[in-house]
Design a protein around this motif. Structure first.
Motif: not given
Length: 703
Positions: A507, A548-550, A553
């Motif tokens: 994040s 969006d990113s994790e 993932q």
């Protein structure tokens, strides 16, 4: 000289402008030195200076301007530069109108206009003004018309005031119509008249019953205090404020409030009226009516209570607002950084252009010197890398000049397929999908391809060289909640998605991805401007971008562009045209001496005839004096009264029109809207090579 001035009456001239006229060097104009002026000219100037009205003398065929103190106030920021200037140069935006005035009066005619509408530049901004204008010829000592005496009275405020008065009358008629409808519907509760001068309230019997005045009350002298006691305490201040506003401004009176009934309940009413004024502009009479709106207000309150009970809806609204505020703070931070980087890029481009121009000239002058050619080539390569960096800075700052067109994402994907495969390598697969009925968008196709390519390369790096990237486009309708705080309006959009299942981002990294020069790559493997450039392009195109990113993932980048309903232009095949060299005459307008010198030499080497000007004022004077050119090659941002856009406007109305090619490191929206160029605007961005210069000059001339 003193004797001549006294003999012509100049010693009797008083005021600030009289001093300026005496101090001006008139020998540089067709009028000649002040001491040589004719008696008629001197006496006319003395008459003009004594006038309290704005007056200006236009002397001779060129209309050299001499004006009084009142006119200097009207001229604003152009004073004192108008003094001694030809009228067409002093007011270029209305040059054609002033040319007609001078020609008519020098032929012995007179002209007058009432509330003449003109668009004048004030502080560089076009502004509509209305003027009373009176023009009459002034004869020389031989009795022939030699000048024009003009009286200029600005009536803008009077015209605007008349428009406001008309709007008030329209509102008053609308109120009367509403009263008529209320009468027809049976909702009228009474009428009243307040005598403002004597402060006496009178009304009909229905009004008295509504406010529960005692039976037998004199309807011609009703107690205002008694009526106000019946108004709900929470509404009383509002009612008084609406009455005061109507009396002071003449604005229509409309006030919704509650009246206390004997049983303790309240009745909702609408009081509507309008204050009347006498010939002296004093309020003297205030008639109005009272309308029953109780059922409507009860329904509105029921709906409001129902809405307030939706706690979940309120919670979602608060959450969306917090997210929007965070988005706004991020946008403001990026906007501040963008302003700084855009200014730096502009100055950097001018420096690069000086270096590039001289390198190309050096290479031309030393064709047989291998050492010189090798070193020049290395230096030009460095200039090109600097230009690319500057272009990326301008893209992030949303100041790159765009050439938008109507395209669909299927067209973009078809053109990108082969390029993406070469750029990403054989070990990375790209799956593309777009609907057959994909909506069109109005964007710069080349910049959109660059943005998608940047995102795809980032996805490849996240996959560590092996895997699959999903590239898709879809039609989507965005709701108001999604658009809040994002700088876009709800409606139809095309969403472009670039998705990978690579290593992802934490994040703290995701929060900084759009900031310029931020990168997680090793030194020498990236500038940190790729995503910044994509962000600036999307925003400049009226869209929105989200990532969006994790960790572990993968990452998904989504670009939103508003749908356009413009028709797709019909493509015409390019005709073979000459690309280099020519014999035409080109006016080069450039305030940077080093840039101007190198450009002139490059163009002369191609065979063109060159004339130069170091600012727009000089260029306009040359053109008005009859210098004939085939092309105006002008820098966009220059000092002086005449802007590059003024030169282009002059060129467009010539017969035949004169071609214009702009150049700049940063347009500052002088020739564009949001840095988006119209199809008939030609721009060569700095820095440019000799080949790019000659090719673009030839193309514009041929066009």
């Amino acid at each position: 000289m003193q004797f001549l001035e006294e003999s012509h009456g100049c010693s009797g001239w008083n005021g600030e402008m009289a001093g300026r006229i005496r101090a001006f060097d008139w020998s540089r104009t067709e009028l000649g030195a002040l001491g040589s002026w004719s008696k008629s000219l001197s006496s006319s100037v003395q008459l003009m200076l004594a006038s309290p009205l704005p007056m200006v003398m236009l002397w001779g065929p060129s209309g050299y301007m001499i004006y009084n103190d009142a006119y200097s106030a009207f001229a604003g920021g152009r004073h004192p530069y108008l003094l001694g200037s030809p009228v067409e140069l002093g007011w270029p935006e209305v040059a054609e109108f002033n040319r007609h005035v001078v020609d008519t009066c020098l032929a012995g005619g007179t002209l007058s206009y009432r509330n003449k509408e003109l668009v004048l530049l004030r502080d560089g901004i076009p502004e509509e003004v209305w003027l009373d204008l009176y023009y009459s010829p002034v004869s020389n000592d031989d009795g022939r018309p030699a000048g024009v005496m003009a009286m200029v009275v600005e009536t803008t405020e009077r015209v605007n005031s008349e428009r406001r008065r008309q709007a008030a009358e329209d509102a008053y008629r609308a109120d009367n119509e509403r009263v008529r409808l209320a009468l027809n519907a049976g909702a009228l509760l009474g009428s009243f008249v307040w005598d403002v001068k004597t402060d006496v309230l009178s009304a009909d019997e229905r009004f008295a019953r509504t406010f529960y005045f005692p039976p037998g009350q004199d309807l011609n002298h009703l107690s205002q205090e008694e009526a106000e006691r019946r108004i709900h305490p929470d509404d009383l201040a509002w009612v008084r404020e609406r009455v005061r506003l109507s009396v002071e401004t003449g604005e229509a009176y409309n006030a919704e409030y509650r009246i206390l009934r004997p049983d303790g309940s309240y009745l909702w009413v609408l009081a509507s009226g309008c204050c009347e004024f006498n010939a002296q502009g004093e309020a003297f009479r205030f008639p109005g009516v009272l309308i029953d709106i109780h059922e409507r207000k009860i329904a509105e309150e029921s709906l409001l209570r129902f809405t307030r009970n939706l706690e979940q809806r309120v919670a979602e609204e608060v959450e969306a607002r917090l997210a929007a505020e965070e988005q706004l703070r991020q946008s403001q931070k990026l906007e501040a950084i963008g302003g700084l980087t855009g200014g730096v890029a502009h100055d950097f481009n001018n420096l690069l252009q000086v270096i590039a121009g001289n390198l190309h000239l050096l290479a031309r002058h030393e064709p047989g010197n291998a050492n010189v050619q090798r070193r020049v080539a290395a230096s030009i390569a460095a200039v090109e890398r600097g230009a690319k960096l500057s272009s990326q800075l301008l893209a992030f700052a949303r100041r790159q000049p765009l050439s938008p067109a109507v395209v669909t994402l299927r067209q973009i994907f078809d053109g990108l397929a082969e390029l993406l495969q070469r750029a990403l390598g054989e070990t990375v697969q790209v799956h593309m999908s777009a609907p057959e009925d994909a909506w069109a968008v109005f964007v710069d196709g080349n910049q959109l391809e660059n943005a998608i390519l940047n995102l795809a390369i980032n996805a490849r790096d996240a996959l560590q060289g092996e895997g699959t990237i999903e590239l898709s486009a879809e039609n989507i309708v965005l709701a108001p909640g999604f658009c809040m705080g994002k700088g876009i309006v709800p409606g139809e959009f095309v969403r472009v998605s670039v998705t990978d299942n690579g290593i992802g981002m934490p994040s703290e990294v995701l929060a900084q991805v759009f900031e310029p020069f931020f990168t997680t790559k090793a030194d020498g493997q990236g500038t940190g401007l790729g995503l910044s450039m994509v962000f600036g392009f999307v925003k400049q195109s009226g869209g929105h971008i989200e990532i969006d990113s994790e960790v572990g993932q993968g990452t998904r980048a989504q670009l939103y562009f508003p749908r356009t309903l413009r028709s797709t232009p019909v493509e015409t095949p390019d005709s073979d045209v000459q690309q280099q060299g020519g014999h035409e005459r080109i006016l080069v307008v450039e305030d940077n001496d080093a840039v101007r010198v190198s450009v002139v030499e490059l163009l002369r080497d191609e065979g063109y005839q060159i004339v130069t000007a170091n600012n727009g004022d000089m260029a306009m004077q040359m053109l008005l004096e009859g210098v004939a050119v085939d092309l105006i090659f002008t820098d966009v941002v220059m000092p002086g009264l005449i802007k590059s856009s003024d030169l282009a406007a002059w060129a467009k109305v010539q017969e035949p029109p004169v071609a214009v090619l702009f150049t700049s490191g940063h347009t500052r929206d002088i020739i564009s809207r949001n840095h988006q160029l119209s199809p008939d605007t030609h721009l060569l961005s700095k820095p440019y090579s000799a080949e790019a210069l000659t090719r673009r000059v030839r193309a514009v001339l041929n066009g």
